[in-house]
Design an enzyme around this catalytic site. Structure first.
Site, PDB file in Angstrom:
ATOM      1  N   GLY A  90       0.691  -1.250   0.055  1.00  0.00           N
ATOM      2  CA  GLY A  90       0.015  -0.047   0.051  1.00  0.00           C
ATOM      3  C   GLY A  90       0.808   1.281   0.093  1.00  0.00           C
ATOM      4  O   GLY A  90       2.101   1.173  -0.160  1.00  0.00           O
ATOM      5  N   ALA A 145       0.253   8.468  -2.916  1.00  0.00           N
ATOM      6  CA  ALA A 145       0.216   9.941  -2.887  1.00  0.00           C
ATOM      7  C   ALA A 145      -0.690  10.476  -4.161  1.00  0.00           C
ATOM      8  O   ALA A 145      -1.431  11.347  -3.755  1.00  0.00           O
ATOM      9  CB  ALA A 145       1.454  10.509  -2.653  1.00  0.00           C
ATOM     10  N   ALA A 153      11.450   0.575  -5.329  1.00  0.00           N
ATOM     11  CA  ALA A 153      12.502   1.832  -5.091  1.00  0.00           C
ATOM     12  C   ALA A 153      12.691   1.753  -3.433  1.00  0.00           C
ATOM     13  O   ALA A 153      13.724   2.566  -2.887  1.00  0.00           O
ATOM     14  CB  ALA A 153      12.173   2.938  -5.800  1.00  0.00           C
ATOM     15  N   CYS A 154      11.598   1.381  -2.852  1.00  0.00           N
ATOM     16  CA  CYS A 154      11.810   1.526  -1.172  1.00  0.00           C
ATOM     17  C   CYS A 154      12.868   0.719  -1.036  1.00  0.00           C
ATOM     18  O   CYS A 154      13.053   0.416   0.230  1.00  0.00           O
ATOM     19  CB  CYS A 154      10.488   0.704  -0.708  1.00  0.00           C
ATOM     20  N   TYR A 194       9.009  -3.142   4.442  1.00  0.00           N
ATOM     21  CA  TYR A 194       8.438  -3.532   3.026  1.00  0.00           C
ATOM     22  C   TYR A 194       9.734  -3.699   2.110  1.00  0.00           C
ATOM     23  O   TYR A 194       9.859  -4.246   1.242  1.00  0.00           O
ATOM     24  CB  TYR A 194       7.386  -2.314   2.667  1.00  0.00           C
ATOM     25  N   LYS A 250      11.595  -6.566  -0.236  1.00  0.00           N
ATOM     26  CA  LYS A 250      11.794  -6.516  -1.384  1.00  0.00           C
ATOM     27  C   LYS A 250      13.374  -6.885  -1.725  1.00  0.00           C
ATOM     28  O   LYS A 250      13.459  -7.736  -2.824  1.00  0.00           O
ATOM     29  CB  LYS A 250      11.459  -5.154  -2.096  1.00  0.00           C
ATOM     30  N   THR A 296      10.304  15.239  -1.725  1.00  0.00           N
ATOM     31  CA  THR A 296      10.315  14.857  -3.238  1.00  0.00           C
ATOM     32  C   THR A 296      10.207  13.439  -3.791  1.00  0.00           C
ATOM     33  O   THR A 296      10.623  12.639  -3.084  1.00  0.00           O
ATOM     34  CB  THR A 296      11.632  15.577  -3.885  1.00  0.00           C
TER      35      THR A 296
HETATM   36  P1  NAD Z   1      -1.704  -3.983  -5.785  1.00  0.00           P
HETATM   37  O1  NAD Z   1      -1.866  -3.849  -4.163  1.00  0.00           O
HETATM   38  O2  NAD Z   1      -2.640  -3.381  -6.558  1.00  0.00           O
HETATM   39  O3  NAD Z   1      -1.633  -5.419  -6.167  1.00  0.00           O
HETATM   40  C1  NAD Z   1      -1.061  -6.322  -5.295  1.00  0.00           C
HETATM   41  C2  NAD Z   1      -2.210  -7.592  -5.617  1.00  0.00           C
HETATM   42  O4  NAD Z   1      -1.404  -8.742  -4.947  1.00  0.00           O
HETATM   43  C3  NAD Z   1      -3.319  -7.520  -4.769  1.00  0.00           C
HETATM   44  O5  NAD Z   1      -4.348  -7.317  -5.820  1.00  0.00           O
HETATM   45  C4  NAD Z   1      -3.520  -8.262  -3.711  1.00  0.00           C
HETATM   46  O6  NAD Z   1      -4.859  -8.898  -3.477  1.00  0.00           O
HETATM   47  C5  NAD Z   1      -2.522  -9.653  -4.450  1.00  0.00           C
HETATM   48  N1  NAD Z   1      -2.115 -10.195  -3.236  1.00  0.00           N
HETATM   49  C6  NAD Z   1      -1.719  -9.775  -2.000  1.00  0.00           C
HETATM   50  N2  NAD Z   1      -1.444 -11.046  -1.237  1.00  0.00           N
HETATM   51  C7  NAD Z   1      -1.908 -12.223  -1.856  1.00  0.00           C
HETATM   52  C8  NAD Z   1      -2.164 -13.511  -1.826  1.00  0.00           C
HETATM   53  N3  NAD Z   1      -1.431 -13.950  -0.553  1.00  0.00           N
HETATM   54  N4  NAD Z   1      -2.187 -14.262  -2.737  1.00  0.00           N
HETATM   55  C9  NAD Z   1      -2.766 -13.850  -4.034  1.00  0.00           C
HETATM   56  N5  NAD Z   1      -2.643 -12.396  -4.238  1.00  0.00           N
HETATM   57  C10 NAD Z   1      -2.373 -11.734  -3.335  1.00  0.00           C
HETATM   58  O7  NAD Z   1      -0.239  -3.298  -6.006  1.00  0.00           O
HETATM   59  P2  NAD Z   1       0.202  -2.837  -7.388  1.00  0.00           P
HETATM   60  O8  NAD Z   1       0.280  -1.580  -7.074  1.00  0.00           O
HETATM   61  O9  NAD Z   1      -0.434  -3.366  -8.432  1.00  0.00           O
HETATM   62  O10 NAD Z   1       1.814  -3.319  -7.168  1.00  0.00           O
HETATM   63  C11 NAD Z   1       2.084  -4.579  -7.774  1.00  0.00           C
HETATM   64  C12 NAD Z   1       3.464  -5.069  -7.392  1.00  0.00           C
HETATM   65  O11 NAD Z   1       4.561  -3.995  -7.813  1.00  0.00           O
HETATM   66  C13 NAD Z   1       3.589  -5.187  -5.926  1.00  0.00           C
HETATM   67  O12 NAD Z   1       4.755  -6.219  -5.804  1.00  0.00           O
HETATM   68  C14 NAD Z   1       4.272  -3.925  -5.386  1.00  0.00           C
HETATM   69  O13 NAD Z   1       5.007  -4.334  -4.231  1.00  0.00           O
HETATM   70  C15 NAD Z   1       5.149  -3.704  -6.616  1.00  0.00           C
HETATM   71  N6  NAD Z   1       5.372  -2.010  -6.555  1.00  0.00           N
HETATM   72  C16 NAD Z   1       4.454  -1.197  -7.043  1.00  0.00           C
HETATM   73  C17 NAD Z   1       4.645   0.260  -6.612  1.00  0.00           C
HETATM   74  C18 NAD Z   1       3.549   1.060  -6.951  1.00  0.00           C
HETATM   75  O14 NAD Z   1       3.629   2.401  -6.971  1.00  0.00           O
HETATM   76  N7  NAD Z   1       2.291   0.752  -7.302  1.00  0.00           N
HETATM   77  C19 NAD Z   1       5.754   0.553  -6.588  1.00  0.00           C
HETATM   78  C20 NAD Z   1       6.876  -0.405  -6.399  1.00  0.00           C
HETATM   79  C21 NAD Z   1       6.577  -1.577  -6.427  1.00  0.00           C
END
Ligand code: NAD
Length: 341
Positions: free
Chosen positions: A83, A207, A133-134, A163, A167, A231
């Site tokens: 999140g 954000a 990036a975290c 988190y 990663k 930033t």
């Molecule tokens: P999101 O939360 O919308 O999607 C992740 C999905 O994983 C969710 O739908 C959730 O239900 C599913 N999930 C969680 N636990 C699960 C489980 N036990 N079994 C099956 N499904 C499960 O997030 P997102 O923004 O689509 O991000 C996708 C990936 O990219 C993630 O790994 C996230 O850490 C990474 N990421 C995202 C961002 C961003 O800004 N959105 C930035 C850096 C990394």
């Protein structure tokens, strides 16, 4: 026909990625705890299941065929317990974040490895992992004007959140399976992805979505966490998916590589942009809230060098599309058209 498995296909990036793979002609299976919240899935097959369960992982890694043990051509592992700052930086969810996401990655790699061994197909499935990036060290992100997020600045490691530590651990796990079991992997460090169909309410939103929602709902003022001088850069989801696909089709480079925008803005600037798009000159009340690092920007030198490409769309263009979608969601939720609020 090529086959792809998308883990996290009910989530934000996963929903867009499934759509892109379908448009490219893939047969796609999606897996997630839940179906997409704001659209229908484009996947040919959607399994609602928990990837913390190793049996589910063993079942879903087999592509459909007469022979039940055929591996997929590609697997995209996006599922994570995740999140925005209000979810990952409060400390309250640390154990779940680490346990749930690490378990998913351990189970998935084990299932891919075991299927490959059983069927003599080890190395046939290429696996994408979405890092973040975290994972970059906090010490390089203290100055909002000069953050360092070059890929080779990752060590000595010191992410500012659990988190980010998970990663980093999982990045290493994917590369270990590559070295020891010959599983081809691709790893990208995503930087703040935003766009339509992303979480915009409820505590897990990031954000840009939170600010779009606040501006869409406000009549005279909005609340901003911190002084707003921290930033960040934000990448529109279509460009994120483009970067993921380019990395997966690159035969000579596995990452880890940043997929992010290098258009760095302060949170105050982000608010200015959204207020401008909404044509609402709002007051800002700065309040305490979880903030994360002081500065972060995607360093795109490596992606340009290795893939000959980097994201280029302006933040404002993506925000216009995102604000329009979130305004619609707010309108549907409240039943009051934006023009009357
Ligand atoms: P999101 O939360 O919308 O999607 C992740 C999905 O994983 C969710 O739908 C959730 O239900 C599913 N999930 C969680 N636990 C699960 C489980 N036990 N079994 C099956 N499904 C499960 O997030 P997102 O923004 O689509 O991000 C996708 C990936 O990219 C993630 O790994 C996230 O850490 C990474 N990421 C995202 C961002 C961003 O800004 N959105 C930035 C850096 C990394």
């Amino acid at each position: 026909m090529k086959t792809a498995l998308v883990c996290g296909a009910g989530g934000f990036i996963g929903t867009h990625l499934v759509e892109r793979l379908k448009a490219e002609g893939y047969w796609v299976r999606g897996v997630d705890l839940k179906y997409p919240e704001f659209s229908t899935t484009a996947a040919d097959d959607f399994v609602q299941g928990d990837l913390r369960d190793p049996v589910i992982c063993q079942q879903i890694v087999c592509a459909p065929s007469d022979n039940a043990s055929k591996p997929f051509d590609e697997i995209y592992q996006l599922a994570a317990d995740m999140g925005g700052a209000g979810f990952i930086f409060t400390g309250e969810n640390d154990a779940d974040i680490m346990h749930n996401s690490a378990t998913i990655n351990l189970n998935m790699l084990n299932a891919i490895h075991k299927l490959g061994e059983k069927t003599g197909t080890l190395g046939k499935t290429q696996v994408f992992y979405s890092s973040s990036a975290c994972m970059y060290p906090e010490r390089n992100q203290m100055d909002p004007d000069n953050p360092n997020c070059a890929e080779d600045s990752a060590y000595p490691a010191d992410p500012d959140s659990e988190y980010g530590w998970e990663k980093l651990f999982s990045e290493r796990l994917y590369f270990a399976y590559n070295r020891n079991y010959n599983i081809p992997v691709r790893v990208a460090r995503l930087h703040n992805i935003f766009g339509p169909l992303g979480t915009w309410d409820g505590g897990r939103e990031k954000a840009p979505a939170a600010i779009c929602r606040k501006v869409a709902k406000a009549t005279d003022a909005i609340e901003i966490w911190g002084d707003g001088t921290q930033t960040r850069s934000f990448l529109y989801v279509a460009e994120c998916v483009e970067g993921i696909r380019r990395l997966m089709t690159c035969e000579t480079f596995a990452g880890p590589v940043n997929i992010g925008s290098d258009e760095m803005v302060s949170i105050n600037q982000l608010v200015d942009y959204v207020c401008e798009i909404a044509a609402k000159p709002l007051e800002r009340n700065h309040i305490d809230g979880p903030l994360g690092v002081r500065g972060r920007n995607s360093d795109n030198r490596l992606i340009k060098e290795k893939l000959g490409w980097a994201p280029s769309q302006s933040l404002k263009t993506g925000l216009e599309l995102t604000f329009a979608w979130i305004s619609e969601q707010v309108e549907q939720q409240s039943g009051v058209p934006a023009s009357l609020r």
